[in-house]
Write a protein that holds these residues in place. Structure first.
Motif, PDB file in Angstrom:
ATOM      1  N   ALA A 231       0.593  -0.909  -0.240  1.00 38.18           N
ATOM      2  CA  ALA A 231      -0.098   0.155   0.148  1.00 38.18           C
ATOM      3  C   ALA A 231       0.770   1.106   0.136  1.00 38.18           C
ATOM      4  CB  ALA A 231      -1.267   0.128   1.395  1.00 38.18           C
ATOM      5  N   GLN A 232      -0.062   2.449  -1.017  1.00 33.96           N
ATOM      6  CA  GLN A 232       1.165   3.884  -1.215  1.00 33.96           C
ATOM      7  C   GLN A 232      -0.194   4.425  -0.834  1.00 33.96           C
ATOM      8  OE1 GLN A 232       3.053   2.609  -4.014  1.00 33.96           O
ATOM      9  NE2 GLN A 232       4.737   1.955  -3.898  1.00 33.96           N
ATOM     10  N   PRO A 233       0.189   6.044  -0.360  1.00 35.49           N
ATOM     11  CA  PRO A 233      -0.229   7.399  -0.100  1.00 35.49           C
ATOM     12  C   PRO A 233      -0.596   7.765  -1.791  1.00 35.49           C
ATOM     13  CG  PRO A 233       1.819   7.568   0.474  1.00 35.49           C
ATOM     14  CD  PRO A 233       2.311   6.409   0.796  1.00 35.49           C
ATOM     15  N   LYS A 234      -2.220   8.273  -1.603  1.00 38.13           N
ATOM     16  CA  LYS A 234      -2.901   8.326  -3.390  1.00 38.13           C
ATOM     17  C   LYS A 234      -2.145  10.173  -3.602  1.00 38.13           C
ATOM     18  CE  LYS A 234      -6.307   8.995  -6.508  1.00 38.13           C
ATOM     19  NZ  LYS A 234      -5.222  10.054  -6.618  1.00 38.13           N
ATOM     20  N   LEU A 322      11.450   9.478  -2.283  1.00 30.87           N
ATOM     21  CA  LEU A 322      10.531   7.908  -3.428  1.00 30.87           C
ATOM     22  C   LEU A 322       9.620   7.726  -2.212  1.00 30.87           C
ATOM     23  CD1 LEU A 322      13.812   6.477  -2.613  1.00 30.87           C
ATOM     24  CD2 LEU A 322      12.856   6.053  -4.617  1.00 30.87           C
ATOM     25  N   ILE A 323       8.942   6.791  -3.127  1.00 29.73           N
ATOM     26  CA  ILE A 323       7.178   7.016  -2.094  1.00 29.73           C
ATOM     27  C   ILE A 323       7.109   6.107  -1.209  1.00 29.73           C
ATOM     28  CG2 ILE A 323       7.189   4.629  -4.014  1.00 29.73           C
ATOM     29  CD1 ILE A 323       3.960   8.037  -3.029  1.00 29.73           C
ATOM     30  N   GLU A 324       6.402   6.376   0.048  1.00 35.29           N
ATOM     31  CA  GLU A 324       6.536   6.006   1.327  1.00 35.29           C
ATOM     32  C   GLU A 324       5.260   4.479   1.064  1.00 35.29           C
ATOM     33  OE1 GLU A 324       3.869   6.351   5.777  1.00 35.29           O
ATOM     34  OE2 GLU A 324       4.548   7.557   3.852  1.00 35.29           O
ATOM     35  N   THR A 325       6.070   3.208   1.195  1.00 40.15           N
ATOM     36  CA  THR A 325       5.096   1.953   0.912  1.00 40.15           C
ATOM     37  C   THR A 325       5.056   1.209   2.715  1.00 40.15           C
ATOM     38  OG1 THR A 325       6.846   1.950  -0.849  1.00 40.15           O
ATOM     39  CG2 THR A 325       5.266  -0.402  -1.109  1.00 40.15           C
ATOM     40  N   ALA A 326       4.142   0.561   2.234  1.00 36.70           N
ATOM     41  CA  ALA A 326       3.439  -0.060   3.396  1.00 36.70           C
ATOM     42  C   ALA A 326       2.866  -2.312   3.010  1.00 36.70           C
ATOM     43  CB  ALA A 326       2.267   0.157   3.702  1.00 36.70           C
ATOM     44  N   PHE A 327       4.066  -2.811   3.874  1.00 36.38           N
ATOM     45  CA  PHE A 327       3.913  -3.911   3.444  1.00 36.38           C
ATOM     46  C   PHE A 327       2.899  -5.350   4.107  1.00 36.38           C
ATOM     47  CE2 PHE A 327       8.063  -2.453   1.730  1.00 36.38           C
ATOM     48  CZ  PHE A 327       7.703  -2.786   0.201  1.00 36.38           C
ATOM     49  N   THR A 328       2.781  -4.867   4.998  1.00 34.49           N
ATOM     50  CA  THR A 328       2.773  -5.941   6.550  1.00 34.49           C
ATOM     51  C   THR A 328       1.275  -5.322   6.159  1.00 34.49           C
ATOM     52  OG1 THR A 328       2.630  -4.793   8.263  1.00 34.49           O
ATOM     53  CG2 THR A 328       4.357  -6.565   7.078  1.00 34.49           C
ATOM     54  N   LYS A 332      -0.009  -1.831   6.484  1.00 34.58           N
ATOM     55  CA  LYS A 332      -0.875  -0.957   5.736  1.00 34.58           C
ATOM     56  C   LYS A 332      -2.238  -0.556   6.469  1.00 34.58           C
ATOM     57  CE  LYS A 332      -1.146  -4.990   3.121  1.00 34.58           C
ATOM     58  NZ  LYS A 332      -1.469  -5.747   2.246  1.00 34.58           N
ATOM     59  N   ARG A 333      -2.843  -0.986   7.842  1.00 40.41           N
ATOM     60  CA  ARG A 333      -3.427  -1.052   8.106  1.00 40.41           C
ATOM     61  C   ARG A 333      -3.186   0.702   8.379  1.00 40.41           C
ATOM     62  NH1 ARG A 333      -8.778  -1.103   8.618  1.00 40.41           N
ATOM     63  NH2 ARG A 333      -8.729  -3.361   8.340  1.00 40.41           N
ATOM     64  N   ASN A 334      -2.024   1.232   9.235  1.00 40.49           N
ATOM     65  CA  ASN A 334      -1.651   2.215  10.010  1.00 40.49           C
ATOM     66  C   ASN A 334      -1.754   3.221   8.929  1.00 40.49           C
ATOM     67  OD1 ASN A 334      -1.602   1.381  12.493  1.00 40.49           O
ATOM     68  ND2 ASN A 334       0.589   0.393  12.639  1.00 40.49           N
ATOM     69  N   LEU A 335      -0.888   3.098   7.735  1.00 41.83           N
ATOM     70  CA  LEU A 335      -0.521   3.620   6.694  1.00 41.83           C
ATOM     71  C   LEU A 335      -2.207   4.413   6.490  1.00 41.83           C
ATOM     72  CD1 LEU A 335       0.756   5.351   4.531  1.00 41.83           C
ATOM     73  CD2 LEU A 335       0.394   3.609   3.028  1.00 41.83           C
ATOM     74  N   TYR A 336      -3.188   3.710   6.401  1.00 35.00           N
ATOM     75  CA  TYR A 336      -4.715   4.048   5.653  1.00 35.00           C
ATOM     76  C   TYR A 336      -5.153   5.049   7.308  1.00 35.00           C
ATOM     77  CZ  TYR A 336      -9.723   3.303   5.430  1.00 35.00           C
ATOM     78  OH  TYR A 336     -11.092   3.828   5.799  1.00 35.00           O
ATOM     79  N   GLY A 346      -6.915   9.971  -0.644  1.00 34.57           N
ATOM     80  CA  GLY A 346      -6.562   8.369  -0.971  1.00 34.57           C
ATOM     81  C   GLY A 346      -5.872   7.209  -0.327  1.00 34.57           C
ATOM     82  N   ILE A 347      -5.820   5.718  -0.856  1.00 28.58           N
ATOM     83  CA  ILE A 347      -4.456   4.933  -0.917  1.00 28.58           C
ATOM     84  C   ILE A 347      -4.782   3.958  -2.332  1.00 28.58           C
ATOM     85  CG2 ILE A 347      -6.228   3.552   0.430  1.00 28.58           C
ATOM     86  CD1 ILE A 347      -3.729   2.480   2.576  1.00 28.58           C
ATOM     87  N   VAL A 348      -3.392   3.882  -2.555  1.00 27.49           N
ATOM     88  CA  VAL A 348      -3.134   2.884  -3.416  1.00 27.49           C
ATOM     89  C   VAL A 348      -2.335   1.609  -3.336  1.00 27.49           C
ATOM     90  CG1 VAL A 348      -2.205   2.178  -5.515  1.00 27.49           C
ATOM     91  CG2 VAL A 348      -3.286   4.624  -4.885  1.00 27.49           C
ATOM     92  N   PHE A 349      -3.273   0.497  -3.527  1.00 28.62           N
ATOM     93  CA  PHE A 349      -3.069  -0.694  -3.476  1.00 28.62           C
ATOM     94  C   PHE A 349      -2.261  -1.736  -4.788  1.00 28.62           C
ATOM     95  CE2 PHE A 349      -6.328  -0.452  -0.321  1.00 28.62           C
ATOM     96  CZ  PHE A 349      -5.226  -0.635   1.155  1.00 28.62           C
TER      97      PHE A 349
END
Length: 463
Positions: A231-234, A322-328, A332-336, A346-349
């Motif tokens: 997941a990444q920020p939109k 560089l884009i921030e990226t969440a993997f677990t 992803k929940r924390n980023l959202y 929004g958020i991108v997957f």
């Protein structure tokens, strides 16, 4: 005897002409955007004095609005000259102009070239204005060009001289542009972003972006839990690809100008020659994918490998991120939650094992987005006279235009022209009606009218 007079008007938003062809008891006006045929209207009068009075009133109204009279050849006529219809017989002036030797031969001063870049900052307003005086390619005179817009965005451009002018006339227009801008608070400075032009502007680049479909809340929860997706920020900016570390490419695949500071940054902080995909937000460029490196295509590699290559070969700076990226699932929940709390777009997957494929799938796809608020790409169908607002239109499924109400234009934005594509945020849309509480986000030069589809609207839920 007929008399024809021509007036021009130029500012940050438009370039227009207005001509009036005067007969004894009638006149015909032609008006519109410079470079078009315009619209024509004719009015008849009972006698010549009544016609003359009406003509003088019209001309006074136009000059009060900022229109400047030109000769038939495009030369500016000083405002202090008498402006009576019968005192300026144009056929004679045109004949005299035609036989002047320097009107058809290259000027001895064709090497004359001037340019100025001005900046304006106030609150959230951050704008740039560029003007240049250049010789016409055929040597027939000089042209004055301008470019303007929000700093860091693709600038709008226009020519302030419909026809090549003698150097002194073009110089007067050039000086007037600079004077008007400085009077409004613009000033020169080295802290702004100068734009690097490209000889291949608006040509096909060979790069096309991968576009994302929107998902609902049910699929959102599945993707947060799915280990195959990161997941990444939109980002709320303008899509911009980078070709060979130096040339900008818009979402249509056409080459565009880039801020000069970014071209310098790319040369220093990309370790190799790369094709990148990312987003422009003012002076900041955020990259989230790498498509090639040193001439080797990476498109068929899984996104996880491309992301590793990106992080190894790009050094981030204050203007190159560089884009921030969440993997677990937890990341992803924390980023959202954080993005939602910050009122981000929004958020991108993105599926980690997927190759890079350009275009937008009919449905689904390996890259998906969830928006926290609704947004729509629409086009301007009218400007509301006397107000800082425009009427919006969108395409029905059969291609017909549907009005979706008006949106207010903030004072730090120029009012968009009819036909321009704009982006708005809104709470929801009424079926067959308007957008509720739309907020203007800016012009979208990277979008076409075909992108303004009714299918993108989010409707109010029934109770």
């Amino acid at each position: 005897m007929n008399t024809k007079r021509t007036f021009i008007y130029s500012d940050d938003k438009s370039e227009k002409f207005w001509t009036i062809d005067i007969a004894e008891t009638s006149y015909t006006v032609t008006f519109g955007k410079t470079g078009t045929n315009g619209q024509t209207q004719t009015k008849e009068f009972a006698d010549e004095p009544t016609c003359t009075k009406a003509v003088n009133k019209l001309i006074a109204e136009k000059t009060k609005k900022g229109y400047v009279e030109t000769s038939g050849e495009g030369d500016i006529i000083p405002a202090t000259q008498p402006a009576q219809p019968k005192e300026a017989p144009k056929p004679k002036a045109k004949k005299e102009k035609k036989v002047e030797p320097d009107a058809t031969a290259p000027s001895s001063q064709t090497s004359e070239r001037q340019s100025t870049t001005l900046y304006f900052r106030l609150g959230s307003s951050d704008k740039v204005y560029q003007a240049e005086l250049i010789p016409a390619t055929d040597g027939s005179g000089y042209l004055v060009n301008a470019a303007w817009g929000r700093r860091g965005s693709t600038l709008q451009t226009g020519c302030k001289t419909p026809n090549p002018l003698p150097l002194d006339k073009a110089q007067a227009i050039y000086n007037k542009l600079i004077s008007e801008k400085t009077a409004k608070g613009y000033s020169p400075g080295d802290d702004g972003a100068l734009f690097v032009d490209t000889d291949n502007a608006n040509r096909v680049s060979g790069l096309l972006p991968q576009l994302l479909n929107v998902i609902d809340e049910e699929l959102l929860e599945q993707l947060i839990a799915d280990p195959l997706y990161c997941a990444q920020p939109k980002h709320d900016g303008e899509r911009r690809m980078i070709k060979e570390s130096q040339t900008g490419v818009n979402r249509k695949g056409l080459t565009v100008a880039l801020p000069e500071h970014l071209v310098e940054t790319f040369s220093k902080h990309i370790h190799g020659i790369a094709d990148l995909d990312g987003e422009m937000e003012g002076d900041l460029y955020t990259t989230f994918d790498i498509l090639s490196l040193n001439g080797v295509s990476l498109r068929e590699q899984p996104y996880s490998d491309r992301l590793d290559t990106l992080y190894k070969h790009v050094t981030p700076t204050d203007t190159f991120a560089l884009i921030e990226t969440a993997f677990t699932a937890e990341e992803k929940r924390n980023l959202y939650e954080r993005l939602k709390a910050e009122n981000q777009e929004g958020i991108v997957f993105k599926r980690l094992d997927a190759p890079y494929t350009h275009g937008r799938p009919n449905s689904g796809g390996p890259q998906l987005k969830y928006k926290f608020c609704a947004s729509a790409t629409v086009y301007v169908i009218a400007q509301n006279e006397g107000k800082r607002s425009v009427q919006m239109g969108i395409n029905e499924e059969d291609g017909a235009c549907r009005s979706v109400g008006s949106v207010t234009i903030p004072v730090n934005y120029n009012i968009p022209e009819v036909g321009q594509i704009i982006e708005v945020r809104y709470l929801y849309a009424y079926p067959q009606g308007s957008l509720y509480q739309p907020i203007y986000c800016g012009v979208r030069p990277d979008m076409d009218k075909e992108d303004c589809s009714v299918s993108q609207l989010k409707y109010k839920k029934s109770l």
